[in-house]
Motif scaffolding. Sequence first.
Motif, short mmCIF file in Angstrom:
data_model
loop_
_atom_site.label_atom_id
_atom_site.label_comp_id
_atom_site.label_asym_id
_atom_site.label_seq_id
_atom_site.Cartn_x
_atom_site.Cartn_y
_atom_site.Cartn_z
N ASN A 172 0.82 -1.22 0.00
CA ASN A 172 0.00 0.00 0.00
C ASN A 172 0.85 1.27 0.00
O ASN A 172 0.33 2.37 -0.21
CB ASN A 172 -0.93 0.00 1.21
N SER A 173 2.13 1.13 0.26
CA SER A 173 3.00 2.30 0.29
C SER A 173 3.49 2.70 -1.10
O SER A 173 4.14 3.72 -1.27
CB SER A 173 4.21 2.03 1.20
N PHE A 174 3.18 1.88 -2.11
CA PHE A 174 3.53 2.19 -3.49
C PHE A 174 2.34 2.83 -4.18
O PHE A 174 1.19 2.74 -3.73
CB PHE A 174 3.97 0.94 -4.24
N ASP A 175 2.62 3.45 -5.32
CA ASP A 175 1.52 4.08 -6.06
C ASP A 175 0.67 3.02 -6.75
O ASP A 175 0.99 1.83 -6.75
CB ASP A 175 2.07 5.09 -7.08
N ALA A 176 -0.39 3.46 -7.35
CA ALA A 176 -1.37 2.54 -7.94
C ALA A 176 -0.82 1.75 -9.10
O ALA A 176 -1.40 0.73 -9.50
CB ALA A 176 -2.61 3.33 -8.40
N SER A 177 0.32 2.19 -9.67
CA SER A 177 0.86 1.45 -10.81
C SER A 177 1.46 0.11 -10.40
O SER A 177 1.67 -0.76 -11.23
CB SER A 177 1.94 2.31 -11.51
N SER A 178 1.74 -0.10 -9.09
CA SER A 178 2.36 -1.34 -8.63
C SER A 178 1.27 -2.36 -8.29
O SER A 178 1.10 -2.77 -7.15
CB SER A 178 3.23 -1.05 -7.40
N LEU A 179 0.51 -2.73 -9.32
CA LEU A 179 -0.65 -3.60 -9.09
C LEU A 179 -0.25 -5.05 -8.82
O LEU A 179 -1.04 -5.83 -8.31
CB LEU A 179 -1.59 -3.55 -10.30
N THR A 180 0.94 -5.42 -9.20
CA THR A 180 1.35 -6.82 -9.02
C THR A 180 2.17 -7.03 -7.77
O THR A 180 2.81 -8.06 -7.61
CB THR A 180 2.17 -7.28 -10.24
N CYS A 181 2.21 -6.08 -6.88
CA CYS A 181 3.04 -6.16 -5.68
C CYS A 181 2.61 -7.34 -4.79
O CYS A 181 1.43 -7.60 -4.60
CB CYS A 181 2.94 -4.86 -4.89
N LYS A 182 3.61 -8.06 -4.27
CA LYS A 182 3.38 -9.15 -3.32
C LYS A 182 4.01 -8.79 -1.98
O LYS A 182 4.87 -7.90 -1.89
CB LYS A 182 4.02 -10.46 -3.83
N GLU A 183 3.62 -9.52 -0.95
CA GLU A 183 4.20 -9.30 0.37
C GLU A 183 4.79 -10.59 0.93
O GLU A 183 5.01 -10.72 2.13
CB GLU A 183 3.15 -8.74 1.33
N THR A 184 5.07 -11.56 0.07
CA THR A 184 5.67 -12.82 0.48
C THR A 184 6.75 -13.22 -0.51
O THR A 184 6.80 -12.73 -1.63
CB THR A 184 4.61 -13.95 0.55
N PHE A 185 7.61 -14.12 -0.08
CA PHE A 185 8.55 -14.76 -0.99
C PHE A 185 8.69 -16.21 -0.55
O PHE A 185 8.23 -16.60 0.53
CB PHE A 185 9.91 -14.05 -1.00
N ASN A 186 9.31 -17.07 -1.37
CA ASN A 186 9.33 -18.51 -1.15
C ASN A 186 10.74 -19.00 -0.83
O ASN A 186 11.73 -18.48 -1.35
CB ASN A 186 8.81 -19.26 -2.39
N LEU A 187 10.79 -20.03 0.02
CA LEU A 187 12.05 -20.67 0.38
C LEU A 187 12.08 -22.07 -0.21
O LEU A 187 11.12 -22.84 -0.05
CB LEU A 187 12.19 -20.74 1.92
N PHE A 188 13.19 -22.40 -0.94
CA PHE A 188 13.35 -23.71 -1.57
C PHE A 188 14.65 -24.35 -1.08
O PHE A 188 15.53 -23.68 -0.53
CB PHE A 188 13.41 -23.57 -3.10
N THR A 189 14.75 -25.66 -1.32
CA THR A 189 15.98 -26.38 -1.02
C THR A 189 16.23 -27.42 -2.08
O THR A 189 15.28 -27.92 -2.72
CB THR A 189 15.92 -27.04 0.37
N SER A 190 17.52 -27.75 -2.27
CA SER A 190 17.90 -28.79 -3.23
C SER A 190 19.11 -29.53 -2.66
O SER A 190 20.09 -28.92 -2.23
CB SER A 190 18.27 -28.18 -4.59
N GLU A 191 19.04 -30.88 -2.65
CA GLU A 191 20.12 -31.70 -2.12
C GLU A 191 21.08 -32.13 -3.22
O GLU A 191 20.69 -32.28 -4.40
CB GLU A 191 19.55 -32.95 -1.43
N SER A 192 22.32 -32.37 -2.84
CA SER A 192 23.33 -32.80 -3.81
C SER A 192 24.48 -33.46 -3.05
O SER A 192 24.73 -33.13 -1.88
CB SER A 192 23.85 -31.61 -4.63
N ASP A 193 25.17 -34.38 -3.74
CA ASP A 193 26.34 -35.01 -3.13
C ASP A 193 27.63 -34.25 -3.41
O ASP A 193 28.70 -34.60 -2.91
CB ASP A 193 26.49 -36.45 -3.64
N ALA A 194 27.55 -33.20 -4.25
CA ALA A 194 28.74 -32.39 -4.56
C ALA A 194 28.30 -31.00 -4.98
O ALA A 194 27.13 -30.77 -5.35
CB ALA A 194 29.55 -33.05 -5.68
#
Length: 997
Positions: free
Chosen positions: A113-135
């Motif tokens: 809400n602190s951005f102007d109206a042009s920022s219609l796609t704004c999100k308030e979350t992000f995602n955490l991922f992990t990937s395993e490997s032997d090297a």
Amino acid sequence: MKGGRRGVGPSPGQQEPTSFPAVSATQTKEEVLLDMRAIGAELGWLTWPLDQGEKPGWEVIQRTLNGSQLYTYSVCNVGEREQDNWLRTTFIQRRPAASRVFVELQFIVRDCNSFDASSLTCKETFNLFTSESDADVGTTFRKGQFKKVATIAPDEITSKGEMRINTETRVVENLSRKGFYLAFQDIGACVALISTRVYYKTCPATVKSLASFPETVAGGENQALREVSGACVDNAVSEELPRIYCTVDGEWVVPVGQCQCKPGYEEVKDACQECQPGFFKAVASGDKCELCPANTQRLGSGALFCPCTDGFYRAPTDPSTGPCSGLPSAPRDLVATTTQLSAGKLLLTWGPPEDTGGRIDITYNIECQRCEGIVCQPCGEKIRYEPASTGLTDTKVSVSELDAHLNYTFIVEAHSGVSRFASQATPRSSRPPSTSALTTSLHYTDPPKITAMRLVERTSTSLSLSWDVSSRPRVRSIRYELTYRKKDDNLDVTTYVVLLLEKNFVQISDLAPGTAYLFRVQALGSDGSPGGSSIEEQFETSSEGRLTQNNPAVIFGAAVGGAAMLFIVVVILFLCRRRRNSNSRQGPEDTYFSSSEQLKPLKTYVDPHTYEDPNVAVLKFATEIHPSHITKQKVIGAGEFGEVYRGILKVPARKEVAVAIKTLKPGYTEKQRQDFLSEASIMGQFSHQNIIRLEGVVTKCKDFFKHAMIVTEYMENGALDRYLKDHDGEFPSFQLVGMLRGIAAGMKYLSDMSYVHRDLAARNILVNNTLECKVSDFGLSRVLEDEPEGTYTTSGGKIPIRWTAPEAIAYRKFTSASDVWSFGIVMWEVMAFGERPYWDMSNHEVMKAINEAFRLPAPMDCPSTVYQLMLQCWLQDRSKRPRFGDIVNLLDKLLRSPDSLKTIADFDPRISIRLPSTSGSDGSPFRSVSEWLESIKMSQYSENFACAGVVTMDHVLQMKNEDIKNIGVRLPGHLKRIAYSILGLKDQTSTLSVFAV
């Protein structure tokens, strides 16, 4: 791929921080694998995509704090569509056995809400991922290799002119390869990642109960309690291998197989040390060394026992750890008293020994000798002793069958358990000091005995009798005592006639004609003492001249008695008939007011916290159980205060029953003990088949290794949410409604007692082997006031947001109506087979959605009537929600009419599978089959889809029910979930706006 470094300022809307919030201290040992702050140099993390042009993705920012270099990452492309920016860490090597790691993030999220109206796609979350490997794969980066861990949502968002740092910790489970990467996905938020710390928990090396245990990595979700074997410390032993459990939180619990110090050693500060000189310890135990007891020798250090000193002994039954005893002294004050000279009797009495040798097992033996002149010899078997001549515990004995004019010597010996150890070589004539002797004589006249009795003459009114006497030369004069009575068995009272006679014959007159009499004669000694008695004889007068007489008094009495009995019978019949007539005239109101059940007052719950001494409440409402009646069998979980066991309760005269045992772990404070037992004080007031039953408590045990316990009935199938997840799709709606009916009945009982639960959820409902559901966990419960709308208000405390009514969240006001809201959530959990309410939405998102009138959609195959009841429970106005009594009545009605459950509520899979963390930006279709399966909690079938060649979402949209079965999906619940989701995806291509909340 790129690994950038730019010395620039904070991202838009951010301010340079002067300090960072400290990580809270914890007793658990943490082994750090990655600490973003501690690196203090170029991080070398990779960003993707490689070419961002004028719209860069994640950027590294160098900052200086307290003279140290600090690197953070930020991204803020809120005005752009289709954002998919990735940030990957360097390779993190995993330590062996660390299958579960914690990721602690500190970050800032800008308020959209602190951005102007042009920022219609704004999100308030992000995602955490992990990937395993032997090297280490270097700069190679493929999104498909990463598995999502969680959606990271802030508790507080940052507006212009302020900065609010969030701290979130997530768990990465089931790691098995040599290392892993973490990745952060931005889909259109304004985020600054300040700190990333990766660590795992261990239970530190410790010594418990004289057993040493090595440092152990905490277990994971599939191994909540990791068993660890230990070894006894030096000079300690154990009957079984010492074991202990390491919890997922890095805490040691439930030590098994306690070690104990060997004989001659005692426990001193987690070690075994030798007993000091003058002390001993005979067996391996947890006891301290003991001081050598009285009359024993004191040996050097490490003594196993203390031997007796000279002249002192231990009996075979005495413990080797007890004192040694000496021989008793002689009995005191031996006296002979004549009781019946004519019968040859004496009474011997004496006092106990002045010195018992320190023992209480004193007994006495009597020995008798008779002397004629100077010759003495044993009295022989003729003499009688009462009660006995050996092993006496009392200080007196009666001696009989003694002859007159003889001298008798009586010897009384005192014995104890160690008398056998006296010098057995001592001659019998030389008596030990434990004896007393007395010489006495008897002088008396022995009375004669009656040998025969005969009838001399009889008439109708008299009998003449005589008898023979066995006399001795010393007898000077004999008197006789004659006793006779009439033989009449019909009389309750018998009259005896006693005559004293100087001669051995008598004539008795004034007897009844034709009547039998019983006679007995006894000779008396010169001193009046009785002698031997004759046999009782019967003689009868002749019947000649016997008259039959009618007694007028008897006849009159019989007549009066008969008339009285007749009168009593008439009165009883009259009263019975009058009572029947009275009952027939009694009205309905008489029956009501005479019913004890109607007059029974309603039981009201009493809050144990109102007692000044909480222990009084425990004693009043809970039954005390002796610890010996409880057998622990297996650890089944760990509660807030300690471990939970499955066990057996065996009370004398009662059948053995399975129970659950909650324990209070060592080191508790008195307040923790009172809080622990307060739950028992609450449960002990309830008695309902749908409320968990309290068997009792253990509070009075002083043994260090036996702590306070709460014993409840054992529920074989455990918590309802877990049970339903394990049996997804296996129960029809009718059976699920039956479970809900039991829960509602239990809550109605609590509500009727003016009681509110506050934490009603499927995880707090237990299920037994007959699928009967019972309400449990009264840790958050509180009492209501007397009025129906009474509330419990608190200014703080943890609240289960997903199950709590809006007014309880906002104002901390809890009522039975707020419990009804929670029951609606439980209904949704049951019909959805244990699915998590509101899926993986954050608490902030849940509260926001509820305030905007969002309600959970109907689960798959949920009857319409059941879902309508859920919606009634979730009415914003609490006064309009149904009461538990209404809920029970409605569920009963549904169960009586199974056809009412056939109409299924509208199921909108577009809403049910809506998970902001896994759908594309602005609700776009899923990017991969694995991402879609994860969103509907069916990721276990990823390999099935891949093997069947279903590798794109286009292939998924073409699948039918038969195709789903053919790739290996067999469980009905899983089959329905995947099929409904595909239907939703098909409709999603034309109606994307449905995903907006």
